[in-house]
Structures are given as C-alpha cells and as structure tokens.
Design an enzyme around this catalytic site. Structure first.
Site, mmCIF file in Angstrom:
data_model
loop_
_atom_site.group_PDB
_atom_site.id
_atom_site.type_symbol
_atom_site.label_atom_id
_atom_site.label_comp_id
_atom_site.label_asym_id
_atom_site.label_seq_id
_atom_site.Cartn_x
_atom_site.Cartn_y
_atom_site.Cartn_z
ATOM 1 N N GLY A 46 0.848 -1.234 0.000
ATOM 2 C CA GLY A 46 0.174 0.063 0.008
ATOM 3 C C GLY A 46 0.763 1.401 -0.013
ATOM 4 C CD GLN A 51 3.346 5.862 2.719
ATOM 5 O OE1 GLN A 51 2.512 5.412 2.095
ATOM 6 N NE2 GLN A 51 4.425 4.980 3.090
ATOM 7 C CB CYS A 91 4.997 2.003 7.404
ATOM 8 S SG CYS A 91 4.560 3.577 6.268
ATOM 9 C CG LEU A 92 6.453 0.566 1.427
ATOM 10 C CD1 LEU A 92 6.087 1.119 -0.163
ATOM 11 C CD2 LEU A 92 7.727 -0.446 1.489
ATOM 12 C CG HIS A 133 -0.725 1.526 7.153
ATOM 13 N ND1 HIS A 133 0.252 0.917 8.208
ATOM 14 C CD2 HIS A 133 0.014 2.353 6.668
ATOM 15 C CE1 HIS A 133 1.282 1.244 7.885
ATOM 16 N NE2 HIS A 133 1.471 2.326 6.859
ATOM 17 C CD GLU A 134 -0.897 2.484 2.738
ATOM 18 O OE1 GLU A 134 -0.520 3.717 2.706
ATOM 19 O OE2 GLU A 134 -0.168 1.591 3.095
ATOM 20 C CG HIS A 137 0.625 7.071 5.289
ATOM 21 N ND1 HIS A 137 1.668 7.543 6.040
ATOM 22 C CD2 HIS A 137 0.650 5.555 5.195
ATOM 23 C CE1 HIS A 137 2.471 6.314 6.327
ATOM 24 N NE2 HIS A 137 1.894 5.309 5.780
HETATM 25 NI NI NI Z 1 2.628 3.460 5.576
#
Ligand code: NI
Length: 167
Positions: A46, A51, A91-92, A133-134, A137
């Site tokens: 995701g 991000q 998370c990236l 989660h996304e 952000h």
């Molecule tokens: Ni994330």
C-alpha cells in the site's frame, strides 16, 4: 511511469494533512500509476500520496501475491466499521520496523475510482488493515504513533542513526 521518492519517517512532511481531490483527471491517473509502480518496486502492499510528498487524498493498495489486484481510492471515507483486531504492520516510510496495531476488523470504504466514479468497497482482514493504515497517512498519521512514547523515541533514534550511516 516513474518511481517516486518515498519520504522516510521522521520526515515532517509525513504529518501534512492531505486535501480532497477536486477533479479526477489525467494528472491524477498518472500519479496513481506512478504510485502503483513505486509500491510494487519497493515492494509494498500500500502507498498513500502523502508518502511521495503529494498532499492529496489518494491511496493505492494491492495485497495480492501476483500484484494484479490494484485498488486506487480517491477521497476515501470510512462509512462503517465492525470488530477489532490486532496485527503486525510495517510501512515503506518506516523501513525495518514492524509493530502490532489494533484496528477495525472490517471497514466499508466509499471513494472515487480513477474515472472519478464513486464506489463502495467492503474489506476485511489484511486488506482492511492496509486501507486503514494508508488512510491514516492522508491525515498525517504514521502507524508508529499508535505505540507508546518510549517505543516512538526508540524508533526515531534508530531510523535517524541508520540515515546517518547511509549518507
Ligand atoms: Ni505506511
């Protein structure tokens, strides 16, 4: 298509609140394609526009192993939730950190698709976790903010140290 640079926690820009997309156009679709390519290359399941330092309400998710179930959500809203579950998240923007977070087990999400058409999706399990989660952000919230202050301090110190080592 292009691979975009992913902001790394604790970058302040991860805490910006995303604005609504007013018009879904070719630029929106190009961004979604680039976000998907960036997510797949990472690899991740995701990615939120926040991000990649674009502060618009857009997320992409694909939890399939074959990378053939891409879902893009523009201006997503959670309209119903049910249950609760705790699962390990990563998370990236927070590489190498995996921690348990408690979230709704099922969610109904309303959003626009890449054509600007409204749709509603019912998700559960891992997909539901990813969507929540996304969407966090987009509100400027990173998953580690659900953890204790002590853990957050440790994670920030660890990531800053790693950043110094790679520079
Ligand atoms: Ni994330």
């Amino acid at each position: 298509m292009a691979i975009l640079k992913i902001l790394q926690y604790p970058d302040e820009r991860l805490h910006k609140v995303a604005r609504k997309v007013e018009r879904v156009d070719d630029a929106t679709r190009r961004l979604i394609r680039d976000m998907a390519e960036t997510m797949y290359a990472a690899p991740g399941v995701g990615l939120a526009a926040t991000q990649v330092d674009v502060h618009e309400q857009i997320i992409v998710v694909d939890v399939s192993e074959e990378h053939n179930q891409l879902k893009a959500f523009i201006n997503p809203e959670i309209i119903a939730i049910a249950g609760e579950e705790e699962s390990e998240e990563g998370c990236l923007s927070v590489p190498g950190i995996y921690e348990k977070v408690r979230r709704a087990e099922k969610v109904s999400v309303r959003a626009l698709n890449e054509k600007g058409e409204p749709f509603t999706l019912e998700a559960e399990g891992f997909l539901a976790v990813c969507i929540q989660h996304e969407m966090d952000h987009l509100r400027g919230k990173v998953f580690v903010e659900y953890l204790s202050q002590l853990k957050q301090i440790r994670i920030r110190a660890k990531l800053k140290k790693r950043l110094r080592e790679t520079m």
